[in-house]
Write a protein that holds these residues in place. Sequence first.
Motif, short mmCIF file in Angstrom:
data_model
loop_
_atom_site.label_atom_id
_atom_site.label_comp_id
_atom_site.label_asym_id
_atom_site.label_seq_id
_atom_site.Cartn_x
_atom_site.Cartn_y
_atom_site.Cartn_z
N LEU A 307 0.81 -1.22 0.00
CA LEU A 307 0.00 0.00 0.00
C LEU A 307 0.84 1.27 0.00
CD1 LEU A 307 -2.80 -1.00 2.56
CD2 LEU A 307 -2.63 -1.52 0.12
N GLY A 308 2.16 1.12 0.09
CA GLY A 308 3.03 2.29 0.04
C GLY A 308 3.02 3.15 1.29
N TRP A 309 2.64 2.56 2.43
CA TRP A 309 2.56 3.35 3.67
C TRP A 309 3.79 3.14 4.54
CZ3 TRP A 309 2.93 2.13 8.80
CH2 TRP A 309 2.64 3.16 9.71
N ARG A 310 4.31 4.23 5.08
CA ARG A 310 5.31 4.22 6.15
C ARG A 310 4.99 5.34 7.11
NH1 ARG A 310 10.12 1.58 6.62
NH2 ARG A 310 10.89 3.23 7.98
N PRO A 311 5.36 5.21 8.39
CA PRO A 311 5.10 6.31 9.33
C PRO A 311 5.89 7.55 8.95
CG PRO A 311 6.50 4.62 10.34
CD PRO A 311 6.01 4.06 9.04
#
Length: 353
Positions: A307-311
Amino acid sequence: MILVTGGAGFIGANFVLDWLRSCDEPVVNLDALTYAGNLENLASLQGDARHIFVHGDICDRELIDRLLAEHQPRAIVHFAAESHVDRSIHGPGDFIRTNVNGTFTLLEAARGHWMGLDAAARAAFRFHHVSTDEVYGSLGPNDPAFSETKTYEPNSPYSASKAASDHLVRAWHHTYGLPVTTSNCSNNYGPYHFPEKLIPLMIANALAGKPLPVYGDGQQIRDWLYVTDHCSAIRAILQKGTPGEVYNVGGWNEKPNIEIVHTLCALLDELKPDAAGSYSRLITYVTDRPGHDRRYAIDARKIERELGWRPAETFETGIRKTVEWYLAHQDWVAHVQSGAYREWLDKNYAGRS
């Protein structure tokens, strides 16, 4: 329109605020306003037509059915839960009622609503369930971090009730086809965090000159996730997540509890120095709680890969923002520290030395 459950609590309120900052899609916010639910968290939305607050219980099937029929939400984001391990040890019944029976009621209402939709609306509908890394149990010092395929080994009444709700969500997808997603997150921190949890409790006690109670040797390790990063992860899952999938959400910040406490003391020494000396003088080791898990760690590579998510926040930036928020919102802290809250603290920490 989306329906959010538990949207007056810590993570739920942050999600609602973040959602309405990010888009104009309205939110129906259902919350029972138990001890940790607080409408002051949502004060900035007063008069905002995009936010519809409903005071009610997720175990109330008639109410859920009415809200679904009236508002026709395209998604349900399910935060509502009893979430404090210590409270689950003292009173597990509330956790079974809300986390298990409440999730069952919500799933059945969602299934009935979903089945009545036309084909396009059915395909677009989502039920997102917010869960915890605690369902996976405890890790040894050198064990790999929790992946989405890790066996469930809950060790507290709280984590067992959340594990049960996770299994229900999974079953309603595989048996009935309900388009669900689940996220298992690490320890959240940030604004509006109820001060029974480690970080806000330490800030509140330090500012009041009270002892900072650290369980056992303080070497219990947790992964820490700034709450707005969690909100952005849920938005990504709603937008791009695959029905039936689980996504672990973590901050890539494994730290022992005692390090967290020392970090908070150092920030308070800098931002609001105490004439009596460093706040670290208040650190007090107390008897550990029963069955205290030693280490949690989240492997969040799947959500990044798919999903291409990082904090966005590091622990250093997030914890500074958190301390600054609490220093700027002492009225909020005072209001939530009601008589019932003080009685709970007395009950939980009495006799620990």
